[in-house]
Design an enzyme around this catalytic site. Structure first.
Site, PDB file in Angstrom:
ATOM      1  N   HIS A 159       0.827  -1.211   0.000  1.00  0.00           N
ATOM      2  CA  HIS A 159       0.000   0.000   0.000  1.00  0.00           C
ATOM      3  C   HIS A 159       0.865   1.267   0.000  1.00  0.00           C
ATOM      4  O   HIS A 159       0.513   2.267   0.614  1.00  0.00           O
ATOM      5  CB  HIS A 159      -0.943   0.030   1.208  1.00  0.00           C
ATOM      6  N   ASN A 206     -10.290  -2.820   2.447  1.00  0.00           N
ATOM      7  CA  ASN A 206      -9.945  -2.852   1.023  1.00  0.00           C
ATOM      8  C   ASN A 206     -11.194  -2.595   0.192  1.00  0.00           C
ATOM      9  O   ASN A 206     -12.299  -2.564   0.737  1.00  0.00           O
ATOM     10  CB  ASN A 206      -9.377  -4.226   0.646  1.00  0.00           C
ATOM     11  N   TYR A 230       0.895  -4.220  12.270  1.00  0.00           N
ATOM     12  CA  TYR A 230       0.891  -2.794  11.916  1.00  0.00           C
ATOM     13  C   TYR A 230       1.797  -1.937  12.802  1.00  0.00           C
ATOM     14  O   TYR A 230       2.485  -1.038  12.322  1.00  0.00           O
ATOM     15  CB  TYR A 230      -0.555  -2.262  11.871  1.00  0.00           C
TER      16      TYR A 230
HETATM   17 FE1  HDE Z   1      -2.486  -4.809   5.498  1.00  0.00          FE
HETATM   18  N1  HDE Z   1      -0.680  -4.038   5.992  1.00  0.00           N
HETATM   19  N2  HDE Z   1      -1.836  -6.641   6.015  1.00  0.00           N
HETATM   20  N3  HDE Z   1      -4.211  -5.672   4.841  1.00  0.00           N
HETATM   21  N4  HDE Z   1      -3.130  -3.048   4.923  1.00  0.00           N
HETATM   22  C1  HDE Z   1      -0.321  -2.753   5.837  1.00  0.00           C
HETATM   23  O1  HDE Z   1       0.807  -1.442   7.423  1.00  0.00           O
HETATM   24  C2  HDE Z   1      -0.745  -6.888   6.744  1.00  0.00           C
HETATM   25  C3  HDE Z   1      -4.537  -6.987   4.849  1.00  0.00           C
HETATM   26  C4  HDE Z   1      -4.375  -2.730   4.486  1.00  0.00           C
HETATM   27  O2  HDE Z   1      -3.205   3.457   4.023  1.00  0.00           O
HETATM   28  C5  HDE Z   1       1.003  -2.436   6.451  1.00  0.00           C
HETATM   29  O3  HDE Z   1       1.189   0.764   7.767  1.00  0.00           O
HETATM   30  C6  HDE Z   1      -0.656  -8.286   7.050  1.00  0.00           C
HETATM   31  C7  HDE Z   1      -5.927  -7.158   4.590  1.00  0.00           C
HETATM   32  C8  HDE Z   1      -4.439  -1.347   4.099  1.00  0.00           C
HETATM   33  O4  HDE Z   1      -1.599   3.323   5.498  1.00  0.00           O
HETATM   34  C9  HDE Z   1       1.414  -3.774   7.075  1.00  0.00           C
HETATM   35  C10 HDE Z   1      -1.737  -8.872   6.443  1.00  0.00           C
HETATM   36  C11 HDE Z   1      -6.432  -5.910   4.406  1.00  0.00           C
HETATM   37  C12 HDE Z   1      -3.162  -0.845   4.336  1.00  0.00           C
HETATM   38  C13 HDE Z   1       0.256  -4.673   6.709  1.00  0.00           C
HETATM   39  C14 HDE Z   1      -2.473  -7.832   5.799  1.00  0.00           C
HETATM   40  C15 HDE Z   1      -5.339  -4.993   4.555  1.00  0.00           C
HETATM   41  C16 HDE Z   1      -2.376  -1.934   4.855  1.00  0.00           C
HETATM   42  C17 HDE Z   1       2.003  -1.818   5.510  1.00  0.00           C
HETATM   43  C18 HDE Z   1      -2.104 -10.332   6.414  1.00  0.00           C
HETATM   44  C19 HDE Z   1      -7.870  -5.496   4.064  1.00  0.00           C
HETATM   45  C20 HDE Z   1      -2.679   0.556   4.060  1.00  0.00           C
HETATM   46  C21 HDE Z   1       2.096  -0.360   5.888  1.00  0.00           C
HETATM   47  C22 HDE Z   1      -2.389 -10.875   7.694  1.00  0.00           C
HETATM   48  C23 HDE Z   1      -8.844  -5.822   5.083  1.00  0.00           C
HETATM   49  C24 HDE Z   1      -2.965   1.450   5.220  1.00  0.00           C
HETATM   50  C25 HDE Z   1       1.325  -0.249   7.101  1.00  0.00           C
HETATM   51  C26 HDE Z   1      -2.559   2.861   4.889  1.00  0.00           C
HETATM   52  C27 HDE Z   1      -1.047  -1.792   5.241  1.00  0.00           C
HETATM   53  C28 HDE Z   1       0.195  -5.941   7.106  1.00  0.00           C
HETATM   54  C29 HDE Z   1      -3.629  -8.082   5.024  1.00  0.00           C
HETATM   55  C30 HDE Z   1      -5.531  -3.573   4.397  1.00  0.00           C
HETATM   56  C31 HDE Z   1       2.751  -4.335   6.629  1.00  0.00           C
HETATM   57  C32 HDE Z   1       0.424  -8.950   7.850  1.00  0.00           C
HETATM   58  C33 HDE Z   1      -6.702  -8.498   4.571  1.00  0.00           C
HETATM   59  C34 HDE Z   1      -5.643  -0.603   3.543  1.00  0.00           C
HETATM   60  O5  HDE Z   1       1.508  -3.685   8.466  1.00  0.00           O
END
Ligand code: HDE
Length: 696
Positions: free
Chosen positions: A82, A155, A369
């Protein structure tokens, strides 16, 4: 005072010239002084301190040293996923009080307002990647509630590729540029991604979403958002209800076609962020309704799939969405870095009344996060950055020190309990209390058996699409898999598609030129064919039927018919839309009565892919020999848009091979009534019937 952009005379901008003739702008009485970070006023911002001219630059030049030092450290690591995103501020207004199901602050009473910050994003691309990549979009909302910050980090698809957080790094590695060659950027169309997917059958449902038009939205403002996981609402009395969150755009759903996405990325790689910025700038504030699906354990037990499985959705038809509030984005960021880059979302940011479930993906996210924020923002005090700090309530605790501490407690007491009678204390009633649930079972690495149906909802999504949308999914799969060099990967994907829908598999197999269809992939559970289509899943079946907020590109050349333009302007304005004028020269275009009209874009600078519909009203110069004008018309027609054209455009229409191609959306504009009829049609946005004809 004139702003630099208003001043056309360079001399107006110069308050002094240096010895080398360079421009110096000096502060005068009453204007702001330029200072160092230490507050020392700078005398000269154009020349560093030297011994002689020319001569060595002196180390004692603290203004130079500080300026370059700060510049050198301007970058922070981009988000691992993202990275490409855009944010805005707004307000959430509760339209349905829900104290009966949750004590969460935003839903306390009808009319209650909560400030929000939203960041939309793509997943795979890096920070500088184009907006219209085929990708799932992030839809993250921070609610600054009066009980603390609540982040709904969602999402634009209601399901995800994997069922267990342990697979996330592999999923993301596979979609990102391949590690040896560092390409392709912001694209899933490569071997590594499809290799991983072909070995991950649980991804098939989300693959259907990612290959559908949902993954190439027209704007942030025309896409839905989903919390994905099942969460819990909890009342003051500790009673829990399951909840799934949905954002419904007031503009309605709208996507582009793939060829348009590809060309948009060249014409305006910032299309989505520009669209959001422009909408807020002109006061056309985007809005979404927040809907909830509420259900109890009995519903969950009776539902066809496990409600904790993040690869499954609950069709709206099975559990209706209840609208509980509206979010309006009405304030652009003041500074992209300070706000959009530094905003730190976290699934663990919840407030009393909202709780987690055992969805294994949510559990993993809860862990991730904070970790990423520590890395990106450099220390534990990122919660003090204004965009991250709670706004609606006081913050008081004994956390101290750390990098960049900006809020310190006064006095001696920095622990609790303490006998000094000072400092904050926990409050058992007002405080966050986790939902009381019992936990049992063996400690083991396992996946619930109830998660093992990987194809039924993929099929349900596919059969819920219109034939045109199904065609787009098949075409997307053929395109993506054609970019895979390894034939075995293509065949493996088709073997999964056979479990989704035989027609789809046949189309893709044929499109790829597979010599023989592979056997269906072994399935842990057979695909259910009794799931009914869910019309809510289709974009085309739910047209907005409005041109509000949409943009018509009107191509003109000198001598155009001013009365036709006036009729268009009125009809489009009445429909709530906008017009952008495209003409041979940015300096202006004259109508048949010789009046000069302003121009927004030069021909070639704004191809038709950037507009929702187009009109072509040339004058003496029919534009028939202008390559960019031909592409403008041909593309708009090819992309099934509403196209209006005046008689003077006949030559252009003819060279594009479109003479006699009139259909309900390819309209000759002759007078005000024909213009009105054309604009009335534009609210349908596309004329998909043309697609079938074009495909022969
Ligand atoms: Fe994320 N995800 N994610 N994700 N995610 C991040 O956090 C993660 C997942 C989502 O505009 C990171 O600050 C793991 C699903 C959004 O700043 C990180 C898993 C969904 C955003 C991270 C998922 C999301 C992130 C990277 C699997 C939808 C952007 C930068 C277990 C429900 C937020 C950050 C923004 C961002 C980890 C799966 C949505 C690396 C480990 C499912 C919208 O922490």
């Amino acid at each position: 005072m004139k702003t630099p952009s208003q001043s056309s005379d360079l001399n107006d901008l110069i308050s002094a010239r240096g010895t080398g003739g360079e421009i110096q702008q000096h502060a005068v009485e009453g204007t702001e002084r330029l200072t160092t970070a230490q507050g020392v006023v700078i005398a000269d911002n154009q020349n560093s301190l030297r011994a002689g001219a020319p001569g060595p630059t002196l180390l004692e030049d603290f203004a130079l040293r500080e300026k370059i030092f700060h510049f050198d450290h301007e970058r922070i690591p981009e988000r691992v996923v993202h990275a490409r995103g855009y944010g805005a501020h707004g307000t959430f207004t509760c339209t349905r009080a829900m104290a009966d199901v949750t004590r969460a602050a935003p839903f306390a009473s009808v009319g209650k307002q909560t400030e929000v910050f939203v960041r939309f994003s793509t997943v795979a691309g890096s920070k500088g990647s184009p907006d219209l990549a085929r990708d799932i979009r992030g839809f993250a909302v921070k609610f600054y509630t009066d009980q603390g910050n609540w982040d709904l980090v969602g999402n634009n698809a209601p399901v995800f590729f994997i069922q267990d957080a342990i697979k996330f790094p592999d999923l993301i590695h596979s979609v990102k540029p391949e590690p040896d060659r560092d390409f392709p950027q912001a694209a899933s169309a490569h071997d590594n991604f499809w290799d991983f997917i072909s070995l991950t059958p649980e991804a098939m449902h989300t693959i259907m979403w990612a290959m559908s038009d949902r993954a190439i939205p027209r704007s942030f403002t025309t896409m839905e958002g989903f919390g994905v996981h099942t969460f819990r609402f909890v009342t003051v009395d500790g009673v829990s209800t399951f909840v799934k969150f949905h954002w419904k755009p007031k503009m309605g759903l709208q996507s582009v076609v793939w060829d348009e996405a590809v060309k948009s990325n060249g014409a305006d790689a910032d299309r989505h962020r520009r669209d959001l910025w422009d909408a807020i700038d002109r006061g056309d504030y985007p809005e979404w309704d927040l809907g909830v699906q509420l259900f109890d354990q009995a519903f969950a037990d009776g539902f066809a799939f496990d409600v904790l499985d993040p690869t499954k959705l609950i069709p709206e038809e099975d559990c209706p969405i209840q609208i509980v509030g509206t979010m309006k984005l009405d304030r652009a960021v003041e500074n992209f870095f300070a706000e959009t880059e530094q905003v730190a979302f976290c699934t663990q940011n919840v407030v009393p009344g909202i709780d987690f479930t055992d969805d294994p993906l949510l559990q993993g996210r809860n862990f991730s996060y904070l970790d990423t924020q520590l890395k990106r923002l450099g220390g534990p005090n990122f919660t003090k950055i204004p965009v991250n700090a709670p706004k609606g309530c006081p913050v008081s605790n004994y956390q101290q020190d750390g990098h960049m501490q900006t809020a310190h407690r006064k006095g001696r007491v920095n622990y609790e309990p303490n006998g000094w009678g000072e400092g904050p204390r926990a409050h058992p009633l007002e405080g966050y209390v986790s939902y009381l649930s019992s936990v049992s079972g063996d400690k083991a690495r396992l996946r619930p058996e109830s998660f093992s149906d990987h194809y039924s909802q993929a099929r349900q999504f596919y059969i819920s699409q219109t034939p045109s949308e199904q065609g787009h999914i098949a075409a997307a799969l053929v395109f993506e898999l054609s970019k895979c060099a390894e034939p075995g990967i293509r065949a493996r994907i088709v073997s999964h598609l056979r479990n989704v829908d035989e027609d789809l598999a046949a189309h893709v197999g044929n499109g790829l030129g597979l010599e023989a269809m592979p056997a269906p992939a072994p399935a842990a559970r057979p695909t259910r064919t009794d799931l009914k289509p869910s019309p809510a899943l289709s974009i085309q079946s739910n047209p907005p039927e409005s041109f509000k907020g949409r943009v018509m590109g009107v191509m003109l050349s000198d001598g155009f018919d001013g009365s036709l333009l006036a009729a268009l302007e009125k009809a489009v304005a009445d429909a709530g839309g906008l017009i952008k004028i495209i003409a041979p020269r940015i300096g202006g275009v004259t109508c048949s009565k010789n009046n000069l009209h302003t121009v927004d874009e030069k021909i070639g600078g704004a191809p038709s892919v950037l507009f929702d519909s187009v009109a072509i009203l040339p004058g003496k110069d029919s534009l028939a020999t202008t390559a960019a004008a031909k592409a403008f018309l041909s593309d708009a027609h090819q992309h099934c848009k509403y196209v209006g054209w005046s008689e003077d455009a006949s030559a252009l229409v003819a060279v594009c091979g479109l003479a006699g191609a009139e259909d309900d959306a390819f309209c000759a504009l002759t007078d005000a009534p024909s213009v009105q009829a054309f604009v009335n049609g534009c609210k349908n946005l596309r004329y998909w019937a043309r697609e079938t004809l074009l495909q022969g």
